[in-house]
Structure formats: C-alpha cells, structure tokens
Design a protein around this motif. Structure first.
Motif, PDB file in Angstrom:
ATOM      1  N   ALA A  34      -5.763 -19.740   0.221  1.00 36.30           N
ATOM      2  CA  ALA A  34      -5.784 -18.280   0.149  1.00 36.30           C
ATOM      3  C   ALA A  34      -4.383 -17.761   0.443  1.00 36.30           C
ATOM      4  N   PRO A  35      -4.050 -16.562  -0.046  1.00 34.34           N
ATOM      5  CA  PRO A  35      -2.749 -15.994   0.330  1.00 34.34           C
ATOM      6  C   PRO A  35      -2.735 -15.692   1.820  1.00 34.34           C
ATOM      7  N   VAL A  36      -1.540 -15.659   2.381  1.00 35.53           N
ATOM      8  CA  VAL A  36      -1.421 -15.311   3.792  1.00 35.53           C
ATOM      9  C   VAL A  36      -1.620 -13.807   3.906  1.00 35.53           C
ATOM     10  N   LEU A  37      -2.599 -13.415   4.707  1.00 34.25           N
ATOM     11  CA  LEU A  37      -2.912 -11.991   4.796  1.00 34.25           C
ATOM     12  C   LEU A  37      -2.060 -11.310   5.859  1.00 34.25           C
ATOM     13  N   SER A  38      -1.770 -10.049   5.607  1.00 32.71           N
ATOM     14  CA  SER A  38      -1.073  -9.261   6.626  1.00 32.71           C
ATOM     15  C   SER A  38      -2.052  -9.026   7.776  1.00 32.71           C
ATOM     16  N   ARG A  39      -1.560  -8.445   8.874  1.00 39.22           N
ATOM     17  CA  ARG A  39      -2.431  -8.279  10.022  1.00 39.22           C
ATOM     18  C   ARG A  39      -3.615  -7.372   9.696  1.00 39.22           C
ATOM     19  N   GLU A  40      -3.315  -6.226   9.036  1.00 39.75           N
ATOM     20  CA  GLU A  40      -4.436  -5.306   8.769  1.00 39.75           C
ATOM     21  C   GLU A  40      -5.382  -5.878   7.715  1.00 39.75           C
ATOM     22  N   GLN A  41      -4.835  -6.632   6.763  1.00 34.61           N
ATOM     23  CA  GLN A  41      -5.702  -7.293   5.775  1.00 34.61           C
ATOM     24  C   GLN A  41      -6.600  -8.308   6.465  1.00 34.61           C
ATOM     25  N   ALA A  42      -6.002  -9.091   7.352  1.00 35.78           N
ATOM     26  CA  ALA A  42      -6.753 -10.151   8.020  1.00 35.78           C
ATOM     27  C   ALA A  42      -7.887  -9.575   8.870  1.00 35.78           C
ATOM     28  N   GLY A  46      -7.863   1.775   1.040  1.00 39.48           N
ATOM     29  CA  GLY A  46      -6.494   1.319   1.217  1.00 39.48           C
ATOM     30  C   GLY A  46      -5.622   1.968   0.191  1.00 39.48           C
ATOM     31  N   VAL A  47      -4.413   2.304   0.565  1.00 39.67           N
ATOM     32  CA  VAL A  47      -3.509   2.931  -0.391  1.00 39.67           C
ATOM     33  C   VAL A  47      -3.371   2.010  -1.603  1.00 39.67           C
ATOM     34  N   THR A  48      -2.941   2.568  -2.737  1.00 44.23           N
ATOM     35  CA  THR A  48      -2.781   1.739  -3.943  1.00 44.23           C
ATOM     36  C   THR A  48      -1.764   0.635  -3.649  1.00 44.23           C
ATOM     37  N   GLY A  49      -2.119  -0.587  -3.998  1.00 43.25           N
ATOM     38  CA  GLY A  49      -1.216  -1.706  -3.764  1.00 43.25           C
ATOM     39  C   GLY A  49      -1.346  -2.330  -2.377  1.00 43.25           C
ATOM     40  N   ALA A  50      -2.375  -1.933  -1.634  1.00 41.40           N
ATOM     41  CA  ALA A  50      -2.525  -2.439  -0.267  1.00 41.40           C
ATOM     42  C   ALA A  50      -3.116  -3.849  -0.233  1.00 41.40           C
ATOM     43  N   GLY A  51      -3.690  -4.286  -1.344  1.00 45.92           N
ATOM     44  CA  GLY A  51      -4.272  -5.615  -1.362  1.00 45.92           C
ATOM     45  C   GLY A  51      -5.756  -5.633  -1.045  1.00 45.92           C
ATOM     46  N   LYS A  52      -6.472  -4.614  -1.472  1.00 45.30           N
ATOM     47  CA  LYS A  52      -7.920  -4.567  -1.227  1.00 45.30           C
ATOM     48  C   LYS A  52      -8.623  -5.743  -1.899  1.00 45.30           C
ATOM     49  N   THR A  53      -8.141  -6.087  -3.104  1.00 46.76           N
ATOM     50  CA  THR A  53      -8.778  -7.174  -3.833  1.00 46.76           C
ATOM     51  C   THR A  53      -8.694  -8.477  -3.044  1.00 46.76           C
ATOM     52  N   ARG A  61       1.316  -0.725   1.784  1.00 49.63           N
ATOM     53  CA  ARG A  61       1.376  -1.548   0.586  1.00 49.63           C
ATOM     54  C   ARG A  61       1.747  -2.965   0.982  1.00 49.63           C
ATOM     55  N   HIS A  62       1.306  -3.911   0.160  1.00 45.91           N
ATOM     56  CA  HIS A  62       1.621  -5.299   0.460  1.00 45.91           C
ATOM     57  C   HIS A  62       3.118  -5.552   0.298  1.00 45.91           C
ATOM     58  N   GLY A  63       3.675  -6.393   1.159  1.00 50.81           N
ATOM     59  CA  GLY A  63       5.063  -6.835   1.039  1.00 50.81           C
ATOM     60  C   GLY A  63       6.039  -5.702   1.281  1.00 50.81           C
ATOM     61  N   TYR A  80      -3.822  -1.429 -12.499  1.00 48.89           N
ATOM     62  CA  TYR A  80      -2.824  -2.357 -13.036  1.00 48.89           C
ATOM     63  C   TYR A  80      -1.608  -2.476 -12.134  1.00 48.89           C
ATOM     64  N   HIS A  81      -0.984  -3.617 -12.264  1.00 47.76           N
ATOM     65  CA  HIS A  81       0.179  -3.932 -11.448  1.00 47.76           C
ATOM     66  C   HIS A  81       1.307  -4.316 -12.401  1.00 47.76           C
ATOM     67  N   PHE A  82       2.273  -3.387 -12.595  1.00 47.24           N
ATOM     68  CA  PHE A  82       3.421  -3.645 -13.465  1.00 47.24           C
ATOM     69  C   PHE A  82       4.688  -3.550 -12.607  1.00 47.24           C
ATOM     70  N   GLY A 102       6.232   1.772  -8.676  1.00 51.72           N
ATOM     71  CA  GLY A 102       6.914   1.113  -7.566  1.00 51.72           C
ATOM     72  C   GLY A 102       6.059   0.150  -6.779  1.00 51.72           C
ATOM     73  N   ARG A 103       5.332  -0.702  -7.475  1.00 51.65           N
ATOM     74  CA  ARG A 103       4.425  -1.614  -6.767  1.00 51.65           C
ATOM     75  C   ARG A 103       5.086  -2.910  -6.327  1.00 51.65           C
ATOM     76  N   ALA A 104       6.356  -3.124  -6.758  1.00 52.00           N
ATOM     77  CA  ALA A 104       7.036  -4.339  -6.311  1.00 52.00           C
ATOM     78  C   ALA A 104       8.268  -3.935  -5.495  1.00 52.00           C
TER      79      ALA A 104
END
Ligand code: ADP
Ligand code: ZN
Length: 732
Positions: free
Chosen positions: A192-200, A222-229, A383-385, A552-554, A592-594
């Motif tokens: 699994a990906p390493v989750l951030s603290r709030e994700q975990a 979660g804000v867009t891009g937070a990693g809900k999926t 947002r993630h990362g 989508y994530h572009f 600005g998702r990356a």
C-alpha cells in the motif's frame, strides 16, 4: 388438479409494474425457498418470477381458482437481504415492487446457465505437408490459442470447409471451455502507499468499522487531491480479508458515471493487481450475465458500478462506498425514482455493514447528518504531497466585458497566454454542450425551439444541426427563419463549449485544443483515450462541460478558467447555489494537483454572490451555514420532507382536469403543505403537457402515506400519468 395432489400456496413477485405479489399453488414436493426463481402462467403467458412468500396467510382468492407454478429454475435463490431491500425501495418510492424487482433481475440471460463451448487448437506437426488453404490457418495461429471454427475461418480468411477438413484430419483438436471466465481475485499482498498521518487515522477508523461487522455510516470529506481514494482502498482491503460466512466477502463501490472512471480503475489495479467487476447499463447481455452470476455466487469480490449496482444479489456485503456522494447523477429520474446515495445507506443498513460517503463537497443532507453525529465524520484537510490548493480569483465581467460574440475577458486571456508560455495546461469550464444554446432571427426575433418540448434548440456546429437536449429531436440548421422567412438572418446567441473552442483557436492558433463533452466522446473507450492523452500533455487547452470535473488528476494542469460562474444560479431549484458551489469547487480542484501551483479564475457578473465569495475565500462553512438556515426556514430537506407529483399527458385539457381534481382533494393538515398545481418549469416535454405539485411536510410526517391516501384513490383518465418523486433533486 388441486384436488388430486397436495399443494401449498405461495406468493410470487413478477418483474412487472403490477401492484404486488400474486398467489399460486405449487406441488408439495417441489423444493421451494423464498427467493427462488419460478415460472408461472399469467393471462395466457408464461412468465418468470421470484417466490416472495411461502404459505402466506389466506387471501380472498379461493384455492381452486389459483394457478399452478410450472417449474422452478436451477438457480441460487435471491439473497434475503436483496428481497428486503426491494420491498423497502418500493415502499419508500411508492413504486410497485415488481418494477423494483425488474431492476434487480434485468439480466436478459440470467436464466441461462453459461454453456460449455467447444473450441479448437491447432495440432500440426509439419506445416510443409499442408494444402495452401490449411497453411493459411497455420500461419494465422498465435501460440496455443483456441478458437471456434468460425473464428478460425475469419482470422485466416478461408472457408469453414477447410477447417472442418482439418478437424477430421486431427489437425485441429477440440477443447471444452466453460462459457464464462471467472473474475480474477484481488491480490491483497501488494504494498500500500505510505499514508500521511491524517490519511492513516481515517484509514484506521474505517478498518475498525469493517471489522465490527455492523452498520455505520461515515462521511469521508477531504479537499480535492487529499487522497480520499487511497483511504477507502484501505477499507476495501480490510473488507476483503474478512471471513465471517461461507461466502467470500464482497464490496460495492458506487461511482457517479462509470464511463468517467478510467483513472480510478487504473488506481484500483495498481492497489489490488486486478480490475474490479464493473456494472453499468452499457454492458452487453453476455457481460451482464457474467457479472450478475459472479455476484450471486460470491465470486465477484469488488463491484464498481453505477447506482443500478445496488440491486445486484450480493451474498456477503461487507462494505459500501459511495464516491462523490454529492453527485446528482445518483438520482434516477424515471421509472422508479430513487436516490442511489440514500439507498446505498439503506442497503448497508440491511446488510449490517459500514458505508462510506466520500466527497470534497458533501451534500447538505450528508453534512447535517455528520454534524448531528448520526454519521461519523472524517476530514482530510491537506492535499497529498507538496501540492497546494489553487489560488482562486473572481473576474468581474462588468469591469472586463469581452467584445460582442466573445466570451473570454482580458484577464482570463492573459492568464491563458502566460500558462501556455510556461508550457502548462489550461482547462476552460463551461457546462453547456454544443455551439450556442439559442438561435434567433435578427429580422423578427423568433427563437428556434423544439416541436416536442418547451425548450430551445441547441446548435451543434460540427454536425451542422440543432438539437433538443431534452428529447433528442434534431434538425438541420435552416437558412431561412421558419417564422418570417428572412434569409440568412439566424444567429447563434450565447456560448457553448464549441464556440469557446473557436474563440481560443482564434487567439492561440498554435495551442492544441480538445473539447470534452459527453456528446463529443463515444463511450468509455474514447473518454479513456482522451483522459490519457491529456495526462500525457498532448493537449494544451481543454474546453469541457461537467464531465471534466470527475476526479481527474492532470499533473500539468495549472489554470482553470470558469467561463460563466453564474450559470446554474438562476432558476427555481432550491439547491441551485449548493450545486453550483459543488461543481465549481470540483472543477477548481483540477488545478495544481502536482508540484506546480494552480490558479482558478471565475468569470462572474456577481462577484459578491455568496457562492463566489465562498469559493474565493475558501470559507465554505459560512456559505453552507447560510444555505442550511435558508433551507431550515423554508422547511426544505434535510429539515423537512419533500415530494414532487408530476402529471403529464398528451391531452392538455385532461391533464388540467386531473390537476384541478387532485387540488380539490389535496390533504390539508398543519404539517403538510401542497403547492400547486402549476405548469412544471418544463411545461411541455416529449409531446406531453406537464403540471406539478410540490408536497412539503414536517420531518416526522409519513409522506408516503399522505401521498397514497391522496393519489391512489383517484381514477386516471385521458392517458394522464402521475409520477411521484420522493426527495426530488431536480425541478424540471
Ligand atoms: P481525492 O480523491 O481526495 O481528490 P486522490 O485520492 O485522487 O484525491 O489523490 C490525489 C493524488 O494523490 C492521486 O494521484 C493519488 O494517487 C495521490 N496520493 C494520495 N495519497 C497518497 C499517498 N498516501 N501516497 C502516494 N500517493 C498518494
Ligand atoms: Zn425536445
């Protein structure tokens, strides 16, 4: 007949829009369970139905009048949880149970068990000895493949006679294969990906809920891009590990539009090694049968689907996820009118498993439930990362009006130019398909409208046609005004995505453009290709309708321009503001998702509108509180109960007569209020005249009973149809 053999009485539900179950007799020795598929006679036809009750209390129909069950199918019985669900949905939506059952077994070939098929494999030792035609077959073969004779003939371009000859000579060997291939099992050992603290933290919460094996609803906000999926993938992972019954655990994920989930499917495959089982209306009959069988056998572990997947016969549902829970596409607007999100909560309740409602812009209904503690509330605020939320600004169109016939203001044009210069991507959002929403005559002012609906025809320039977006009617764009006959005086009025694309092309002829709208893309395959090509940066500017907002994530997309942020705020829909906010927040979330920072510009004539202010300030709470107050004041959902009653018919007078008649008999009590009848906003649709009542009631009122008592005693004449929409979300 009944006198000769001992028989038992039973009730059968047929997948027809009848009121309810019908009584039949079955031979006592026929082994029957509730949920079994049987065939029964009805008015000279033989129909397939489902056993709803065995040995029911006696009905008015005397036993010697009852018909016999003709036979029982060798199929697994529909699970009890599905039967209860069907009854529940029918009662809630005031639909005939048979109409709901039809949705659950609308699998044309469910009654055929998959057949064994004979395929042939090539068994040639020395190709040099083959005739020229047989050599062609040998040359066409790849590896060890097995095909039918017909497919071989097609592949090699030879007659089937050649292949029959090869079979006789033993050069083709038969192999027996089962009709349907099983779905591969998800791989639970992948990292699994390493989750951030709030994700975990959120993931841990969901794992615990899944392990508890009981119902609990949660909002995953979660804000867009937070990693809900990524977070709910952990819950799915946990659910797949559960072993509480003989049947393997199953998970249902609902998504608003399955055609738009290409990136989601790829992520699922990365996490679980296989594709999930998909379910939607676009499957072929064979695909439907394969999926349906895999679900009822417990062999389909994760199903991702449109709202209709709720009616699949899961044996051991362990988790339900509703992604983008705020999406209006969860509402079915014809036939059985139900809200997929709400019914998902009911389904989970009956299956005694948790349900996760995920969104960056939750519906007010769900937020109120979360706030009151009825639902758990998990929040991801970052947002993630390294990605940051985009910077949002309003462009006051009163100060920066574009030239006549143009739609992009100077500040937006500049921002597009700068973004393209940096080699980044731009998304221009306008939720309007086609070229222009209206065509009018400059000579007489006539507007071209649909002959079957009270709606304008929308120009689609690429096809050279005018279309009605309500009924599908289309015609060539005429040269002369149909009203005054003036030649070449018809002009397009207002913008659609095609027209904005034209403007962008004029401004930036070098830029690679694409229009992303549902009518431009012919199905999931094309949408996937387009999404992949955008992600590979083969496109510089995307001009799109709401289909581009779907998660989508572009990575290179850094500018989002909303061409008309005010669109959607007008009209009589009590959720207009909420929905506009959701759509714009979602589309803004594409920027600005990356690593590269994103920017969003909203073109508006009302920069002080609460929706625009909420977007710019990022303080959505003030806005939602005000929305909630307004709804509470109006006693609208979720603070009161609401239903719409639509009367429609081709005979205008008959519709009106019924409307007046119903108005006279309308229930009057302190806690029930009937508004109408009034012509529906779309007062003429597909050749039918439409009138509408709105029924508002207090939260504790059983609105279904009120409606039943009011409507079901009325005789319908003149072909007038009465449709009841409990919890309506669109007001057309
Ligand atoms: P949301 O659904 O909340 O908008 P996503 O789940 O699409 O967000 O996540 C946004 C992006 O960040 C995706 O590309 C996702 O793969 C990535 N991402 C999120 N969480 C993680 C994580 N813990 N590790 C690696 N990548 C992540
Ligand atoms: Zn029409």
């Amino acid at each position: 007949m009944t006198g000769l053999f001992p028989a038992r009485r039973l009730q059968v539900l047929l997948p027809l829009p009848l009121q309810g179950v019908l009584d039949y007799l079955a031979p006592a020795e026929m082994p029957l369970r509730r949920g079994d598929f049987v065939s029964v006679p009805l008015s000279g036809r033989i129909l397939q139905g489902v056993v709803w009750a065995l040995d029911p209390p006696p009905s008015e129909v005397p036993e010697n009048k009852l018909k016999q069950v003709l036979g029982r199918f060798e199929l697994p019985a529909l699970p009890e949880s599905l039967l209860t669900f069907i009854d529940w949905v029918a009662a809630y939506t005031l639909s005939p149970p048979g109409a709901v059952l039809k949705m659950a077994i609308s699998v044309p070939r469910a009654f055929q068990t998959p057949k064994m098929r004979t395929l042939y494999r090539l068994a040639v030792d020395n190709p040099d000895e083959l005739t020229p035609a047989r050599r062609k077959v040998w040359a066409a073969a790849l590896g060890d493949m097995a095909l039918s004779l017909k497919d071989w003939a097609e592949l090699a371009g030879v007659g089937e006679g050649t292949l029959r000859g090869m079979r006789e000579a033993g050069q083709l060997q038969p192999v027996e294969v089962a009709g349907d291939a099983p779905f591969p099992e998800p791989d639970l050992r992948l990292t699994a990906p390493v989750l951030s603290r709030e994700q975990a933290e959120a993931a841990r919460h969901f794992r615990d809920l899944v392990r508890a094996h009981r119902f609990r609803a949660s909002l995953l906000e979660g804000v867009t891009g937070a990693g809900k999926t990524e977070v709910y993938f952990e819950a799915i992972h946990e659910a797949l590990q559960q072993k509480n019954k003989d049947s393997p655990s199953q998970v249902l994920v609902l998504v608003p539009e399955i055609a738009l989930t290409a990136q989601w499917l790829d992520r699922f495959r990365d996490r679980f090694g296989v594709a999930p089982v998909v379910w939607h209306s676009g499957l072929t009959p064979a695909q439907r049968r394969r999926a349906w069988w895999a679900v009822i056998r417990g062999q389909a572990r994760v199903v991702v689907g449109a709202r209709s997947a709720l009616f699949l016969p899961f044996q051991n549902l362990m988790l339900v996820v509703v992604d983008e829970e705020h999406s209006p596409t969860y509402k079915q607007e014809d036939g059985v009118m139900y809200h997929g999100r709400d019914m998902a909560v009911v389904r989970a309740h009956q299956a005694a498993c948790p349900v996760i409602l995920a969104s960056a812009t939750p519906s007010l209904e769900t937020l109120v439930n979360a706030e009151s503690g009825k639902y758990d509330w998990l929040y991801l605020g970052e947002r993630h990362g390294v990605a940051e939320l985009p910077d949002m600004t309003a462009i006051d169109m009163r100060a920066h009006p574009p030239a006549r016939g143009e739609w992009l203001s100077a500040p937006l044009r500049e921002a597009v130019a700068e973004t393209l210069k940096r080699g980044e991507q731009v998304l221009l959002y306008l939720n309007r398909r086609g070229y222009a929403p209206l065509t009018l005559c400059r000579a007489c002012g006539h507007r071209l409208d649909c002959p079957h609906c009270s709606a304008w025809l929308v120009e689609h320039k690429k096809q050279g046609r005018l279309q009605c977006h309500h009924c599908g009617y289309s015609q060539h764009r005429p040269r002369n005004c149909p009203a005054c006959g003036a030649e070449d005086r018809l002009i397009p009025w207002g913008p659609g995505v095609e027209r904005v694309a034209e403007e962008v092309h004029g401004l930036f002829p070098e830029a690679r453009l694409t229009v992303m709208a549902s009518d431009e893309l012919a199905g999931p395959g094309e949408i996937r290709e387009m999404v992949e090509s955008i992600a590979r940066h083969e496109v510089d500017v995307i001009i799109g309708t709401q289909i581009v907002t779907k998660g989508y994530h572009f990575p290179d997309l850094t500018l989002v321009g909303v061409v008309d942020a005010d669109l959607g705020l007008a009209g009589g829909d009590p959720r207009a503001a909420e929905r506009t906010w959701q759509q714009l927040e979602q589309v803004a979330g594409r920027a600005g998702r990356a690593e590269k920072p994103g920017k969003v510009l909203f073109q508006t004539h009302m920069p002080d509108h609460p929706v625009i202010r909420a977007l710019i300030s990022g303080d959505r709470n003030a806005f939602l509180e005000q929305e909630a107050e307004e709804r509470e004041h109006q006693r609208m959902p979720p603070y009161g109960r609401l239903a719409a009653v639509i009367l429609s018919g081709t005979d205008h007078q008959a519709v009106l007569r019924l409307a007046r008649h119903l108005a006279q008999g309308a229930p009057r009590s302190g806690d029930v209020m009937i508004l109408g009848p009034a012509p529906a906003p779309l007062s003429y649709l597909r050749g039918r005249h439409r009138y509408r009542f709105l029924v508002k009631a207090g939260k504790t009122v059983n609105i279904q009973n009120v409606l039943k008592n009011w409507l079901f005693s009325t005789r319908l004449d003149g072909g007038v149809r009465v449709q009841v929409d409990i919890d309506p979300i669109s007001f057309f």
